[in-house]
Design an enzyme around this catalytic site. Sequence first.
Site, PDB file in Angstrom:
ATOM      1  N   SER A  43      45.170  30.692  40.599  1.00 58.39           N
ATOM      2  CA  SER A  43      45.692  31.614  41.622  1.00 58.39           C
ATOM      3  C   SER A  43      45.211  33.016  41.292  1.00 58.39           C
ATOM      4  O   SER A  43      44.968  33.333  40.114  1.00 58.39           O
ATOM      5  CB  SER A  43      47.223  31.592  41.614  1.00 58.39           C
ATOM      6  OG  SER A  43      47.728  32.634  42.436  1.00 58.39           O
ATOM      7  N   TYR A  53      55.283  32.534  36.934  1.00 53.48           N
ATOM      8  CA  TYR A  53      54.221  31.901  37.732  1.00 53.48           C
ATOM      9  C   TYR A  53      52.862  32.482  37.340  1.00 53.48           C
ATOM     10  O   TYR A  53      51.901  31.737  37.116  1.00 53.48           O
ATOM     11  CB  TYR A  53      54.503  32.123  39.224  1.00 53.48           C
ATOM     12  CG  TYR A  53      53.484  31.494  40.147  1.00 53.48           C
ATOM     13  CD1 TYR A  53      53.468  30.114  40.365  1.00 53.48           C
ATOM     14  CD2 TYR A  53      52.527  32.271  40.803  1.00 53.48           C
ATOM     15  CE1 TYR A  53      52.528  29.539  41.211  1.00 53.48           C
ATOM     16  CE2 TYR A  53      51.593  31.704  41.654  1.00 53.48           C
ATOM     17  CZ  TYR A  53      51.597  30.336  41.859  1.00 53.48           C
ATOM     18  OH  TYR A  53      50.666  29.764  42.697  1.00 53.48           O
TER      19      TYR A  53
END
Length: 256
Positions: free
Chosen positions: A141, A154
């Site tokens: 990501s 995250y």
Amino acid sequence: MSIKDKVIIVTGGTSGIGEGCSRHFASLGARVVIASNQEERGQKLEAELRSAGHEARFIAVDVAKEESVQEMVRRAVELHGRIDGVHCNAGVWARGKVTEFDEAIWNKVMNVNVKSVFWTAKHTIPVMERQGKGVIVITTSVAAFIGFPAHALYCASKAALESLIRCLATDHAGWLRVVGICPGTIDTPMLAASCEGWNKPVAELYADVARRIPVRRLGQPLDIAQTAAFLLSDEASYINATSIVLDGGTMALPPW
Ligand SMILES: NC(=O)c1ccc[n+]([C@@H]2O[C@H](COP(=O)([O-])OP(=O)(O)OC[C@H]3O[C@@H](n4cnc5c(N)ncnc54)[C@H](O)[C@@H]3O)[C@@H](O)[C@H]2O)c1
């Protein structure tokens, strides 16, 4: 660019980016193994793709558990005799600051996002080594590179994957390629979930975000799937130990 007849496992292959990849790889003639913990969706997707004439099989897996991943790999080999590529894509998201989190949420995010890739690599690499060839694609990501507010866990999980990509590629050099894909803002159920609790309806939030992204739209699962298919193909044989950012230009933006 061809992945025809290649055996490719897609983890998290039943929703969002993974579903887009399962569908696209199947449409290109790959033998797709759709792997996830969404059994009902998986069975339905398998049936739909097979009735359209594609080679697709669903395998239920909990990627956070080593024995479940080992069984997924065993069944894929039993079905097809080989594994040409694995797209490690399953993931979970969590919002919060470290001061708000406990060990349970740490374990959940790290187990699903990071440990899963560790186990998947551990059990597919021997199969690929026997074949003399294989590719692992990992969905990371842009969060690996940006300090998104209230996303420490995250972001850290995705940054760990960036390191794993380089280490796997160097440890198994010569016959294994490992490449990351760093999506930006992709229109999936995970993105919709991340919009909950904001002061605007999801459609308005999406429009605001799309206006800022240099290509002026959100990414779609197919945007990721097309690049993933290329990375899994032999035409990408010189792309290794790195990540491709697919964010429509988001990371080039100034911070204000
Ligand atoms: N949507 C985005 O904007 C975006 C941006 C960057 C990165 N990503 C990453 O892309 C990947 C896919 O995300 P998405 O947006 O398609 O989300 P999604 O929630 O639509 O899909 C996630 C998939 O992972 C599967 N999964 C979750 N936990 C699992 C487990 N323990 N075992 C097996 N399968 C499990 C789910 O069943 C689902 O199929 C994730 O790794 C996510 O972090 C998404």
